[in-house]
Design an enzyme around this catalytic site. Structure first.
Site, mmCIF file in Angstrom:
data_model
loop_
_atom_site.group_PDB
_atom_site.id
_atom_site.type_symbol
_atom_site.label_atom_id
_atom_site.label_comp_id
_atom_site.label_asym_id
_atom_site.label_seq_id
_atom_site.Cartn_x
_atom_site.Cartn_y
_atom_site.Cartn_z
ATOM 1 N N ASP A 101 56.493 28.594 37.896
ATOM 2 C CA ASP A 101 55.382 28.194 37.035
ATOM 3 C C ASP A 101 55.610 28.755 35.633
ATOM 4 O O ASP A 101 55.927 29.943 35.473
ATOM 5 C CB ASP A 101 54.058 28.719 37.609
ATOM 6 C CG ASP A 101 52.850 28.150 36.889
ATOM 7 O OD1 ASP A 101 52.417 27.042 37.250
ATOM 8 O OD2 ASP A 101 52.344 28.816 35.963
ATOM 9 N N ASN A 111 50.665 24.543 24.856
ATOM 10 C CA ASN A 111 50.268 23.195 24.437
ATOM 11 C C ASN A 111 49.212 23.242 23.344
ATOM 12 O O ASN A 111 49.248 22.449 22.387
ATOM 13 C CB ASN A 111 49.740 22.408 25.637
ATOM 14 C CG ASN A 111 50.837 21.670 26.388
ATOM 15 O OD1 ASN A 111 51.887 21.371 25.828
ATOM 16 N ND2 ASN A 111 50.608 21.413 27.662
ATOM 17 N N GLU A 125 52.972 22.183 34.901
ATOM 18 C CA GLU A 125 54.052 23.128 34.566
ATOM 19 C C GLU A 125 54.645 23.786 35.804
ATOM 20 O O GLU A 125 55.301 24.831 35.708
ATOM 21 C CB GLU A 125 53.515 24.210 33.616
ATOM 22 C CG GLU A 125 52.467 25.129 34.210
ATOM 23 C CD GLU A 125 51.032 24.634 34.031
ATOM 24 O OE1 GLU A 125 50.126 25.484 33.966
ATOM 25 O OE2 GLU A 125 50.822 23.406 33.965
ATOM 26 N N ASP A 157 56.072 18.774 26.111
ATOM 27 C CA ASP A 157 56.941 17.907 26.915
ATOM 28 C C ASP A 157 58.407 18.306 26.763
ATOM 29 O O ASP A 157 59.172 18.295 27.734
ATOM 30 C CB ASP A 157 56.763 16.447 26.499
ATOM 31 C CG ASP A 157 55.455 15.854 27.001
ATOM 32 O OD1 ASP A 157 54.771 16.505 27.810
ATOM 33 O OD2 ASP A 157 55.116 14.732 26.570
ATOM 34 N N HIS A 217 51.358 18.687 22.420
ATOM 35 C CA HIS A 217 51.871 18.155 23.679
ATOM 36 C C HIS A 217 53.309 17.632 23.566
ATOM 37 O O HIS A 217 54.042 17.630 24.558
ATOM 38 C CB HIS A 217 50.948 17.058 24.207
ATOM 39 C CG HIS A 217 49.651 17.609 24.732
ATOM 40 N ND1 HIS A 217 49.542 18.173 25.973
ATOM 41 C CD2 HIS A 217 48.423 17.708 24.163
ATOM 42 C CE1 HIS A 217 48.299 18.594 26.172
ATOM 43 N NE2 HIS A 217 47.599 18.314 25.086
#
Length: 316
Positions: A187, A195, A231, A204, A200
């Site tokens: 994680d 973010n 994530e 990504d 974003h």
């Protein structure tokens, strides 16, 4: 089977498939060379002269199609095909038997172990060319459909659907083989803050870079790197004991830290991950199921988060 004559390309109503890797399995080198002459101008031809050699090749470098004799000393073609279909890493490789067997019972055994077709000796070259062409096209189409259905669109890793299907199969395979199975749950630390701060699009890109690190940690054909969603990632490691899982988990955590992706709210100012890992022994745990391995790895992940993140911890 006598040596096959070298023949020119034969017209077919089927479109020509892209060049593919074909593995020819036969204990007679003369037969292998004959097959090579037939297909060498269209495809990459590899060879194996025994069942164990064929299995080793398929696990290391999976071919697109196998042309295999049934009657071979030691491990015969039926046993090889059954082993291939029993392994999630090789189960999708189509097998065409090239055989002198002709009775109904013998043909039924070929179908029962999972072949897609068989060609009877003496071989008709036209028939063999067209059957190979048809099955290579089907393989290419099924691979494309499988990628669409089983891969995460952002990272290209296996998605949850593929993970759920492979997990149970690998657990049962390890149970039959009497070997261990390990699982890493990964994680990204403070990813929501990442973010919020960087946007974003940057998020990504970071997911893709972390995914590549997870993919790089899958060093064997049977290992499965997965993006579960958000994530969170998983790395499935069949036939790996606890110590091996520890090495992979700690190395992966260090590799992602070494990417030096700036993260003002992260541990040490860079993107890090927390990893929980667990190892199970399916053959010794009659009442345990594959889901229990995931649960234990999740508990270990929570412990890593609670202990300060940016670390790998084992399940109890």
């Amino acid at each position: 089977m006598s040596a096959l004559p070298q023949t020119p390309a034969i017209p077919s109503g089927l479109p020509a498939p892209a060049p593919s890797r074909i593995l020819v399995v036969d204990d007679q080198p003369l037969n292998i060379h004959a097959m090579h002459r037939v297909f060498r101008n269209e495809h990459e031809i590899c060879m194996a002269t025994s069942g164990p050699q064929a299995l080793e090749f398929c696990r290391a470098t999976p071919p697109d199609l196998i042309l295999m004799d049934v009657l071979m000393p030691g491990m015969n073609g039926l046993e090889v095909c059954r082993a291939l279909k029993d392994d999630p890493a090789t189960e999708h490789i189509p097998v065409i038997f090239v055989t002198g067997l002709s009775t109904q019972d013998e043909e039924n055994r070929c179908w029962e172990v999972g072949c897609v077709d068989f060609i009877t000796k003496p071989v008709n070259i036209t028939t063999m060319r067209n059957r190979v062409r048809a099955h290579l096209l089907l393989k290419q189409q099924s691979d494309l459909l499988r990628q669409t259905a089983w891969l995460d669109g952002l990272t290209g890793l296996a998605n949850r659907r593929q993970f759920d299907e492979r997990l149970e199969k690998e657990w049962l395979r390890c149970q039959r083989a009497g070997c261990a199975m390990s699982l890493l749950v990964i994680d990204i630390d403070h990813f929501k803050r990442y973010n919020d701060r960087y946007g974003h699009l940057a998020g990504d890109d970071t997911l893709r870079r972390v995914a590549e690190a997870v993919r790089g940690a899958a060093r064997r054909p049977g290992d499965l790197p997965v993006r579960l969603g958000g994530e969170e990632f998983v790395l499935m490691l069949p036939e790996i004991e606890r110590e091996g899982a520890r090495v992979v988990a700690e190395r992966l955590e260090a590799d992602i830290r070494a990417l030096q992706i700036a993260h003002a709210d992260g541990e040490g100012g860079v993107v890090t991950v927390s990893v929980g890992y667990a190892t199970g022994h399916p053959s010794r745990e009659d009442q345990a199921r594959a889901e229990s391995l995931v649960g234990r790895a999740d508990v270990a992940l929570y412990a890593a988060k609670t202990a300060g993140r940016a670390r790998a911890l084992a399940a109890e």
